[in-house]
Write a protein that holds these residues in place. Structure first.
Motif, PDB file in Angstrom:
ATOM      1  N   UNK A  17     -31.582  -8.904 -24.349  1.00  0.00           N
ATOM      2  CA  UNK A  17     -32.174  -8.275 -23.165  1.00  0.00           C
ATOM      3  C   UNK A  17     -31.227  -7.250 -22.547  1.00  0.00           C
ATOM      4  N   UNK A  18     -29.921  -7.488 -22.672  1.00  0.00           N
ATOM      5  CA  UNK A  18     -28.928  -6.581 -22.085  1.00  0.00           C
ATOM      6  C   UNK A  18     -28.437  -5.523 -23.071  1.00  0.00           C
ATOM      7  N   UNK A  19     -29.102  -5.401 -24.213  1.00  0.00           N
ATOM      8  CA  UNK A  19     -28.666  -4.435 -25.219  1.00  0.00           C
ATOM      9  C   UNK A  19     -28.681  -3.020 -24.648  1.00  0.00           C
ATOM     10  N   UNK A  61     -36.718  -4.299 -30.169  1.00  0.00           N
ATOM     11  CA  UNK A  61     -36.700  -5.764 -30.131  1.00  0.00           C
ATOM     12  C   UNK A  61     -36.360  -6.269 -28.735  1.00  0.00           C
ATOM     13  N   UNK A  62     -35.471  -5.559 -28.032  1.00  0.00           N
ATOM     14  CA  UNK A  62     -35.143  -5.927 -26.656  1.00  0.00           C
ATOM     15  C   UNK A  62     -36.375  -5.824 -25.763  1.00  0.00           C
ATOM     16  N   UNK A 111     -40.920  -8.422 -22.777  1.00  0.00           N
ATOM     17  CA  UNK A 111     -42.349  -8.657 -22.547  1.00  0.00           C
ATOM     18  C   UNK A 111     -42.702 -10.123 -22.785  1.00  0.00           C
ATOM     19  N   UNK A 112     -42.096 -10.726 -23.817  1.00  0.00           N
ATOM     20  CA  UNK A 112     -42.364 -12.134 -24.095  1.00  0.00           C
ATOM     21  C   UNK A 112     -41.879 -13.012 -22.947  1.00  0.00           C
ATOM     22  N   UNK A 113     -40.665 -12.747 -22.455  1.00  0.00           N
ATOM     23  CA  UNK A 113     -40.115 -13.539 -21.347  1.00  0.00           C
ATOM     24  C   UNK A 113     -41.001 -13.413 -20.111  1.00  0.00           C
ATOM     25  N   UNK A 114     -41.489 -12.205 -19.850  1.00  0.00           N
ATOM     26  CA  UNK A 114     -42.353 -11.996 -18.683  1.00  0.00           C
ATOM     27  C   UNK A 114     -43.685 -12.726 -18.840  1.00  0.00           C
ATOM     28  N   UNK A 135     -34.899 -11.286 -36.293  1.00  0.00           N
ATOM     29  CA  UNK A 135     -34.970  -9.886 -36.711  1.00  0.00           C
ATOM     30  C   UNK A 135     -33.817  -9.085 -36.121  1.00  0.00           C
ATOM     31  N   UNK A 136     -33.466  -9.376 -34.862  1.00  0.00           N
ATOM     32  CA  UNK A 136     -32.335  -8.684 -34.244  1.00  0.00           C
ATOM     33  C   UNK A 136     -31.038  -9.022 -34.968  1.00  0.00           C
TER      34      UNK A 136
END
Length: 395
Positions: free
Chosen positions: A9-11, A91-92, A97-100, A149-150
């Motif tokens: 997320x912080x990428x 991917x970030x 979006x998934x976390x939200x 994948x990341x």
């Protein structure tokens, strides 16, 4: 898995892009330095026409060639960094979006990609609790897939950089190759088929080296006296063993290591096959099995071979090998398929294994320069987009 949810997320893709710009700038500087060295060589040749002057000028030209060669490796690295940054940024965004969405459904995504309901399920009736658990499990499957994948992007880019900067795999000096388990697995990941039609020859060798490196070592033996390899192949008609002497100084340009362009074990095997069967300009899984193993195995379809059967092949001790092909697939992929699922028509792939969420991992013998070097598919996608499947039991 090396990358966490907070890390993804912080990428910051701009940091990779700054490094890419510096590599391109360094390449321009190295090219200018090579030009200066050649100009100096010309000046020395004119100023000192004797043997010493010629020797110094030649040394300058050699150094210019070295500097220029180093310069040519930097722009592809910069391009790889740019592409990797774009993939990681995508991917970030996907993870965010998934976390939200998970939060909106009262599901917490943990740092390692796990997921759990945000409150005590004991307060709910059993049916609602089961529904909440099912939602959390679905979120967990998607989160672990994104992290996997990341991690693949990150490790692939690290390998590319290390190889190109000389941190791995010392230059091939025409002597014996490193055939350790680790070196063969690395070669399987980085080999590039080159010639059209050899994907069904290269991809089985990639799978075999990864699953059974001892097989390669027993049949590709270095002779110190003659400075050649003796490769054991098999007669494609009778299955009788054939001993083939391969001189590493007379290898084809491809297959080779996709980053260094130096020979690898696939180069040696391919030259042995070409010397034995000069009429072969393409292959298929059955023919490759006859020549490499001395055995005949039937090719099946993705509708006949479920994931569990491939897992069983890879998980036996010692493990077997698997490879797949898109030729004759029931469906053609849509144009907007994501890069990590992009397949080439009429092409063969090595099976690496499975992701934590159960997707199959395929390696493309086009090599690390391909826009889809590593592909992951669900079982439904595999049935629709893959046709031919070949599994080899442990040899």
């Amino acid at each position: 898995m090396g990358i966490s949810v907070p890390g993804l997320l912080n990428f910051r893709g701009d940091r990779w892009q700054v490094a890419a710009d510096l590599l391109r700038s360094s390449a321009r500087g190295s090219t200018a330095q090579a030009d200066s060295l050649r100009a100096a060589a010309d000046a020395m040749s004119k100023a000192w026409s004797d043997e010493i002057g010629a020797m110094i000028a030649e040394r300058c030209r050699q150094q210019a060639d070295v500097v220029e060669q180093q310069a040519t490796t930097l722009p592809p690295l910069a391009d790889a960094l740019d592409a990797g940054a774009a993939q990681m940024q995508d991917l970030s965004t996907e993870m965010l979006k998934l976390v939200e969405r998970a939060a909106a459904a009262d599901v917490v995504v943990t740092d390692d990609g796990g997921a759990r309901p945000a409150f005590d399920l004991g307060l709910l009736d059993p049916r609602e609790a089961a529904r909440r658990i099912a939602i959390a499990n679905a979120v967990r499957a998607v989160a672990t897939s994104i992290l996997h994948r990341a991690d693949l992007v990150d490790r692939r880019l690290a390998t590319v950089l290390a190889l190109a900067l000389g941190l791995m795999a010392p230059p091939f000096d025409m002597g014996p190759l490193d055939l350790s388990d680790e070196a063969l697995a690395r070669a399987a990941d980085l080999t590039t088929q080159g010639s059209t039609g050899y994907c069904a020859w290269v991809s089985p060798l990639m799978s075999l080296a990864r699953s059974n490196p001892d097989f390669i070592r027993r049949r590709m033996v270095w002779d110190e006296d003659s400075q050649t390899y003796t490769v054991t192949l098999y007669d494609r008609d009778t299955g009788a063993p054939i001993q083939v002497s391969v001189d590493p100084r007379q290898l084809p340009e491809f297959p080779s290591n996709g980053m260094t362009q130096e020979p690898d074990f696939v180069s040696i095997y391919t030259q042995a096959m070409r010397q034995t069967y000069p009429d072969i300009d393409s292959s298929n899984f059955q023919l490759t099995g006859k020549i490499v193993l001395g055995k005949t195995y039937d090719e099946q379809t993705s509708r006949e071979v479920p994931f569990d059967e491939i897992r069983d092949t890879l998980d036996t001790e010692p493990p077997g090998s698997a490879m797949v092909a898109t030729t004759g697939a029931p469906e053609q992929q849509p144009d907007d398929v994501p890069a990590h699922k992009k397949l080439y028509g009429g092409h063969a792939y090595s099976v690496v294994g499975f992701t934590p969420d159960g997707q199959i991992i395929l390696r493309n013998p086009h090599g690390p320069g391909s826009d889809s070097h590593t592909v992951t598919l669900t079982e439904d996608e595999y049935r629709r987009w893959i046709n031919g499947v070949m599994t080899w039991p442990a040899q």
